[in-house]
Design an enzyme around this catalytic site. Structure first.
Site, PDB file in Angstrom:
ATOM      1  N   GLY A 306       1.137  -0.903  -0.318  1.00  0.00           N
ATOM      2  CA  GLY A 306      -0.085  -0.140  -0.313  1.00  0.00           C
ATOM      3  C   GLY A 306       0.611   1.265  -0.098  1.00  0.00           C
ATOM      4  O   GLY A 306       2.083   1.508  -0.659  1.00  0.00           O
ATOM      5  N   SER A 307       0.333   2.299   0.244  1.00  0.00           N
ATOM      6  CA  SER A 307       1.093   3.414   0.456  1.00  0.00           C
ATOM      7  C   SER A 307       2.272   3.387   1.149  1.00  0.00           C
ATOM      8  O   SER A 307       2.785   5.439   1.118  1.00  0.00           O
ATOM      9  CB  SER A 307      -0.086   4.013   1.151  1.00  0.00           C
ATOM     10  OG  SER A 307      -0.820   4.548   0.387  1.00  0.00           O
ATOM     11  N   THR A 308       2.793   2.659   2.031  1.00  0.00           N
ATOM     12  CA  THR A 308       3.924   2.982   2.804  1.00  0.00           C
ATOM     13  C   THR A 308       4.953   2.773   1.409  1.00  0.00           C
ATOM     14  O   THR A 308       6.453   3.397   1.491  1.00  0.00           O
ATOM     15  CB  THR A 308       4.736   1.507   3.113  1.00  0.00           C
ATOM     16  OG1 THR A 308       4.219   0.118   2.222  1.00  0.00           O
ATOM     17  CG2 THR A 308       4.120   1.437   4.817  1.00  0.00           C
TER      18      THR A 308
END
Length: 582
Positions: A306-308
């Site tokens: 995801g957004s990591t």
């Protein structure tokens, strides 16, 4: 005179009639000579005694020869048991970095039978079941009636069980000394330490790593001994490990998740100080965790992070020189490409600075930063950070990441914000370590490593200035962005959340999330990197997001372990004044 009387008189005279071949008989008051008959009887008696003596001599001779044979015979070897010296071979103790025992050998015995010496198999089984109630009667009966000379009946008995079985006095039953592996901490470090099988061979974790370093080969050659081996010291700190394990276990329960996990890394050496994946298992009874607990999701499970992943996309843009912190990107309108529409979950409908793209986790802004770099360069950058290749570490359970077979423009955009590439949480944390430690990629290790040793193997993957910019972005997001729930007073935590929809039957399911949080502290000069994940949380509204699940896991770990790790809390000028007043 009657007929019977006459018959008896004739028989008597016939018995005493003279016969020169048998000797003289004197009648009419004269003595009768029985010398011939006596001599014959004496001779027969002497012959009989001689025969008896000869028979006894032969029997005892056979017994003596058999005893000599047993005395000089070599120990019987069979295919179902290893030689005694190999059974007693030791494994080295496994210790944490402070010398606390994580795994050790204890002496035990195992029960065996010699079927050819068993008198009554049914009776033997009945007696054994008084001590071992769970003994399988049917299987044991087959073993006791087999044609072999050796059969295991039960491995690794307790001293009490051994004493009780000895008291039964069953012929053909015996004990062999063995070593049993014991893990004092139970499941606390199970995925790191691993476990052994019934023959004391490493099957997973660092136990398997030790065997792969040559211990198993030496055992196969019979070159091991009962002597204690030099212990193997790991990099983990048992105090930190206990905290990490406790936090992820409680998080799984509280968020009703499918799985949780976390890792604490030394940002300058790559040492793993604590790592846990839950569900787990007790290495003393590994078979009980076979369904779910054996999977180490930290290193042997791959997920879309995801957004990591936006951290790596922004670092790529900054490191290329095509993007600066002062730049802004148009995030007003969704991006349509390849039949897909890219939009923001928390859209601002305006131009966003690089810092705000990171803070608001803008998919549109991140995609436009990715497009400043060519697809081959994008792929090369992630490869350089170790996100597309199999991670190199001592732990055997490491899974290969997955990526598209061919990178198209739409793949570049989705990968930019964490969809389309699956990696392990541990290697994501290792790549994140390079973003904050000055740009050095250091392979993770579960063994102690000095700063000098780490510097020798470190590989520069981004410029120091890029690392400084990323520390600023992590801190910015930690103070006023999605990382606020991970803040711990005095420890200056910064990081990036990631909430990824999971793929179900080829489509993204918005109700199933994989949440992660990548953090470092103290962020101005990071000493440690912490990554947590929460797989499929179901704690109602708000609990589905990483800011409300994964970030609090990091907060709880740092709050409880920060001081143990030697980080002195910094409360600023106001805090110093408060301390002085006391």
């Amino acid at each position: 005179m009657s007929f019977l009387s006459r018959l008896m008189l004739v028989k008597s005279k016939a018995h005493f009639s003279a016969d020169v071949r048998r000797g003289r008989v004197v009648t009419g008051g004269k003595a009768r000579n029985f010398d011939g008959i006596g001599k014959r009887k004496a001779e027969m008696a002497r012959r009989r005694v001689g025969l008896i003596i000869l028979a006894f001599t032969a029997v005892y001779g056979v017994i003596g020869v058999r005893l000599m044979h047993y005395g000089y015979a070599q120990p019987e070897s069979t295919s179902s048991i290893m030689p005694p010296d190999r059974l007693m071979a030791s494994r080295p103790d496994i210790l944490d970095r402070n010398g606390q025992v994580l795994a050790t050998d204890i002496r035990t015995v195992s029960l065996f039978a010699e079927p050819h010496k068993i008198v009554d198999a049914d009776e033997a089984i009945e007696k054994l079941q008084t001590v071992l109630p769970d003994l399988d009667a049917r299987d044991t009966y087959k073993r006791l009636n087999s044609k072999s000379h050796f059969q295991w009946l039960r491995r690794q008995l307790t001293p009490k069980q051994q004493s009780q079985i000895l008291a039964l006095g069953i012929p053909g039953i015996g004990f062999r000394p063995e070593k049993r592996r014991f893990y004092p901490g139970g499941s606390v470090a199970s995925h790191i330490v691993g476990f052994v099988n019934i023959d004391n061979r490493g099957m997973a974790g660092m136990e398997k790593y030790i065997d792969n370093q040559g211990l198993a080969d030496l055992a196969d050659l019979g070159m091991t001994s009962n002597a204690r081996l030099e212990p193997v010291k790991l990099s983990i700190d048992l105090r930190v490990q206990n905290i990490v394990h406790d936090v992820v276990m409680n998080a799984m329960i509280n968020y009703k998740a499918k799985g949780t996990g976390a890792v604490v890394l030394d940002a300058n050496t790559g040492e793993v100080l604590g790592m846990a994946s839950y569900p787990d298992f007790d290495p003393n009874k590994p078979e009980e965790g076979a369904k779910e607990g054996w999977l180490n999701r930290m290193s042997n499970g791959t997920f879309e992070m995801g957004s990591t992943f936006k951290s790596f996309t922004l670092a790529m843009g900054l490191d290329s020189g095509r993007v600066k912190l002062s730049d802004s990107f148009d995030a007003r309108y969704p991006i349509k490409i390849g039949g897909f529409t890219i939009h923001d979950l928390h859209g601002r409908g305006t131009f966003l600075s690089v810092a705000d793209i990171f803070r608001y986790s803008s998919n549109i802004g991140t995609a436009k930063i990715a497009q400043t770099v060519s697809i081959p360069d994008h792929k090369a950058f992630l490869t350089r950070l170790g996100l597309l290749t199999k991670m190199n570490t001592e732990l055997p359970e490491v899974k290969m990441p997955s990526q598209p077979r061919e990178w198209r423009p739409v793949n570049q955009i989705t990968i930019a914000f964490g969809h389309g590439v699956s990696t392990t949480p541990l290697q994501t944390a290792v790549a994140g370590m390079a973003l904050v430690n000055g740009g050095k990629l250091i392979p993770p290790t579960f063994l102690p490593r000095s700063r000098e040793q780490a510097d020798e193997m470190a590989e520069a993957v981004i410029r120091p200035q890029t690392s400084a910019d990323m520390r600023y972005l992590f801190e910015y997001n930690g103070v006023i962005g999605s990382g606020r729930n991970a803040r711990v007073p005095g420890f200056d935590v910064g990081g990036k959340t990631g909430t990824a929809d999971k793929v179900v039957n080829g489509r993204y399911d918005h109700k199933l999330n994989f949440n992660a949080f990548l953090a470092a502290f103290p962020i101005k000069n990071p000493r440690y990197v912490v990554l947590s994940f929460c797989d499929e949380p179901h704690d109602g509204e708000g609990g589905m997001l990483a800011a409300n699940t994964a970030a609090p896991i990091v907060r709880d770990i740092i709050r409880r372990s920060g001081s143990i790790l030697g980080v002195e809390p910094d409360f600023g000028q106001a805090g110093n004044g408060m301390l002085v007043s006391y």
